[in-house]
Write a protein that holds these residues in place. Structure first.
Motif, PDB file in Angstrom:
ATOM      1  N   THR A  17       0.872  -1.250   0.129  1.00 15.35           N
ATOM      2  CA  THR A  17      -0.131  -0.008  -0.078  1.00 15.35           C
ATOM      3  C   THR A  17       0.803   1.286  -0.015  1.00 15.35           C
ATOM      4  O   THR A  17       0.600   2.249  -0.668  1.00 15.35           O
ATOM      5  N   GLN A  20       2.236   1.979  -3.503  1.00 13.35           N
ATOM      6  CA  GLN A  20       1.161   2.409  -4.338  1.00 13.35           C
ATOM      7  C   GLN A  20       1.238   4.027  -3.993  1.00 13.35           C
ATOM      8  O   GLN A  20       1.071   4.896  -4.915  1.00 13.35           O
ATOM      9  N   ARG A  40      -9.742   2.543  -5.237  1.00 13.07           N
ATOM     10  CA  ARG A  40     -10.087   1.193  -4.651  1.00 13.07           C
ATOM     11  C   ARG A  40     -10.173   1.256  -3.193  1.00 13.07           C
ATOM     12  O   ARG A  40     -10.092   2.521  -2.479  1.00 13.07           O
ATOM     13  N   LEU A  45      -4.924   3.404  -6.518  1.00 15.09           N
ATOM     14  CA  LEU A  45      -4.058   1.851  -6.993  1.00 15.09           C
ATOM     15  C   LEU A  45      -3.863   1.923  -8.100  1.00 15.09           C
ATOM     16  O   LEU A  45      -4.971   2.552  -9.306  1.00 15.09           O
ATOM     17  N   GLU A 103      -1.917   6.799   3.281  1.00 16.21           N
ATOM     18  CA  GLU A 103      -2.983   6.486   2.618  1.00 16.21           C
ATOM     19  C   GLU A 103      -4.316   7.377   2.752  1.00 16.21           C
ATOM     20  O   GLU A 103      -4.830   7.728   1.642  1.00 16.21           O
TER      21      GLU A 103
END
Length: 158
Positions: A17, A20, A40, A45, A103
């Protein structure tokens, strides 16, 4: 291209993650142009990036080592086999940041680019468990710091 992303981050990125999100932020900052991203569950992603990472590992361009995670699964640690580029402060800061804050910040940036009027609120709505415990504030601070770094393109103001 995957080796280049890892090189820019200082030669090591922990987590798929995180790889990404670092790649996505490099992309929107105008530092990387080779992958397309879509939304996503874990935010922006690129399937192409995931495949490229696997291929780069198989061809010996990067090393991917899987480690057992405390939650019972596994996580990947990526290292560049060939240090061809200088470390990029922007990529290194993103790669060294808290994974959840990264994130959330990448998700808010993606939502801003997609036209959401309040990307932080939408990020909180989509990821309430991750935005809790002051994590959204950490993400905002991370994004603010990254936005102040010199890049070919400025990050979107959110």
């Amino acid at each position: 291209k995957v080796a280049s992303i890892i090189d820019r981050a200082g030669g090591r990125i922990v987590g798929r993650t995180r790889l990404q999100k670092v790649a996505y932020l490099l992309y929107i900052a105008g530092c990387e142009e080779s992958f397309r991203f879509s939304y996503r569950r874990f935010g922006p992603l690129s399937e192409g990036l995931a495949l490229a990472a696997r291929d780069a590992h198989l061809h010996g361009l990067i090393q991917e080592v899987e480690h057992p995670a405390t939650w019972g699964g596994v996580y990947s640690e990526y290292q560049s086999s060939h240090r061809n580029e200088e470390t990029n402060a922007f990529a290194a800061a993103a790669a060294a940041s808290d994974a959840v804050a990264l994130e959330l910040a990448a998700t808010a940036a993606f939502l801003k680019i997609e036209g959401f009027p309040d990307p932080w609120a939408e990020t909180e709505r989509r990821k309430p468990e991750k935005a809790a415990d002051n994590r959204i504030d950490q993400a905002k601070e991370l994004y603010r710091r990254l936005s102040q770094m010199p890049t070919p393109k400025r990050l979107p103001v959110i």
